[in-house]
Design an enzyme around this catalytic site. Structure first.
Site, short mmCIF file in Angstrom:
data_model
loop_
_atom_site.label_atom_id
_atom_site.label_comp_id
_atom_site.label_asym_id
_atom_site.label_seq_id
_atom_site.Cartn_x
_atom_site.Cartn_y
_atom_site.Cartn_z
N LYS A 9 43.45 48.81 47.85
CA LYS A 9 42.43 48.54 48.88
C LYS A 9 42.40 47.06 49.24
CE LYS A 9 38.86 50.05 46.49
NZ LYS A 9 39.43 50.49 45.22
N ARG A 84 30.29 52.09 47.35
CA ARG A 84 30.86 52.76 46.18
C ARG A 84 29.94 53.87 45.67
NH1 ARG A 84 34.08 48.09 44.26
NH2 ARG A 84 35.45 48.71 42.58
N ARG A 123 48.77 44.08 37.16
CA ARG A 123 48.19 43.35 38.29
C ARG A 123 47.80 41.91 37.91
NH1 ARG A 123 43.36 45.83 41.81
NH2 ARG A 123 42.13 45.76 39.91
N ARG A 149 42.48 39.81 35.92
CA ARG A 149 41.05 40.06 35.96
C ARG A 149 40.57 40.59 34.61
NH1 ARG A 149 39.75 43.52 41.29
NH2 ARG A 149 38.41 44.47 39.74
P1 AMP Z 1 36.53 45.38 42.78
O1 AMP Z 1 37.07 44.00 42.89
O2 AMP Z 1 36.19 45.98 44.11
O3 AMP Z 1 37.39 46.29 41.95
O4 AMP Z 1 35.12 45.25 42.01
C1 AMP Z 1 35.06 44.73 40.70
C2 AMP Z 1 33.73 45.08 40.06
O5 AMP Z 1 32.64 44.53 40.80
C3 AMP Z 1 33.41 46.57 39.97
O6 AMP Z 1 34.02 47.20 38.86
C4 AMP Z 1 31.89 46.54 39.85
O7 AMP Z 1 31.48 46.14 38.56
C5 AMP Z 1 31.55 45.42 40.82
N1 AMP Z 1 31.39 45.93 42.20
C6 AMP Z 1 32.16 45.61 43.28
N2 AMP Z 1 31.75 46.26 44.37
C7 AMP Z 1 30.70 47.03 43.99
C8 AMP Z 1 29.87 47.96 44.67
N3 AMP Z 1 30.04 48.23 45.97
N4 AMP Z 1 28.88 48.57 43.95
C9 AMP Z 1 28.70 48.30 42.65
N5 AMP Z 1 29.47 47.46 41.94
C10 AMP Z 1 30.47 46.82 42.60
#
Ligand code: AMP
Length: 204
Positions: A9, A84, A123, A149
């Site tokens: 994504k 999400r 990654r 990460r």
């Molecule tokens: P990502 O970089 O999109 O994989 O997001 C990393 C982490 O940030 C996720 O595992 C959640 O802990 C938090 N996070 C990011 N976007 C959301 C969202 N829309 N709702 C809730 N938690 C989020």
């Protein structure tokens, strides 16, 4: 953009946003920025993210609402990692209605669980550019300053997948019912996924 963690994504969202002059709105990047700057919000969400759990809806919706007021969002936005949950999707519908915007396309990048684990374990991100690489499939240049990460650890990845299936997967039906969802095969090379999404964007 919809899809499991590691579906691609972020990679696709950045390219689409840059090609079309749209804002790239990644809630994950926004939360990581809060953590890096040691803000009160960062202190709250840091441990939640480390564990691979979702940040509460009210905090997530509030940060998106603020971000959408910024001028660069006026042309259009590529949402990456948001919404999400169904509650977030409903809040987004309301926000868009208030701002006289609408959802053009929800690209759903389909990958298998096996693929997710392989991808996330390799990654890495270049600290200087924010560019995402994979040690095997999309190797970084020699001068990249790489970091992994913290939530890409195996246990956190398992939790992220659980959260994805329980809370995020229902959004596929939600957006299919709105007639805006389109599936893309995330197993294809990055450029092919990108061209396929591009072709659907021009159809809008
Ligand atoms: P990502 O970089 O999109 O994989 O997001 C990393 C982490 O940030 C996720 O595992 C959640 O802990 C938090 N996070 C990011 N976007 C959301 C969202 N829309 N709702 C809730 N938690 C989020």
């Amino acid at each position: 953009m919809l899809g499991a963690p590691g579906a691609g994504k972020g990679t696709q969202a950045k390219q689409i946003a840059s090609k079309h002059g749209l804002a790239h709105l990644s809630t994950g990047d926004m939360f990581r920025d809060q953590v890096a700057r040691n803000t009160a919000l960062g202190e709250l969400v840091g441990p939640i993210m480390q564990a691979g759990s979702l940040v509460p809806d009210d905090l997530t919706i509030a940060i998106v609402r603020d971000r959408l007021q910024q001028p660069d969002c006026r042309v259009g936005v590529v949402f990456d990692g948001f919404p999400r949950t169904v509650a977030q999707a409903q809040a987004l519908d309301q926000l868009l209605q208030d701002l006289h915007g609408k959802i053009g396309l929800v690209p759903y990048i389909v990958v298998t669980d096996e693929e997710v684990v392989t991808r996330i374990s390799g990654r890495v991100t270049d600290q200087k550019t924010g560019q995402i690489y994979h040690l095997k499939y999309n190797p970084p240049p020699a001068d990249a300053q790489l970091f992994q990460r913290p939530d890409d650890r195996e246990e956190a990845v398992r939790q992220r997948l659980r959260e994805y299936y329980v809370k995020t997967e229902p959004l596929i039906a939600y957006y299919r019912a709105q007639g805006v969802l389109k599936e893309f095969d995330g197993a294809l090379p990055i450029e092919e996924v990108f061209s396929a999404i591009e072709a659907s964007l021009t159809d809008l």
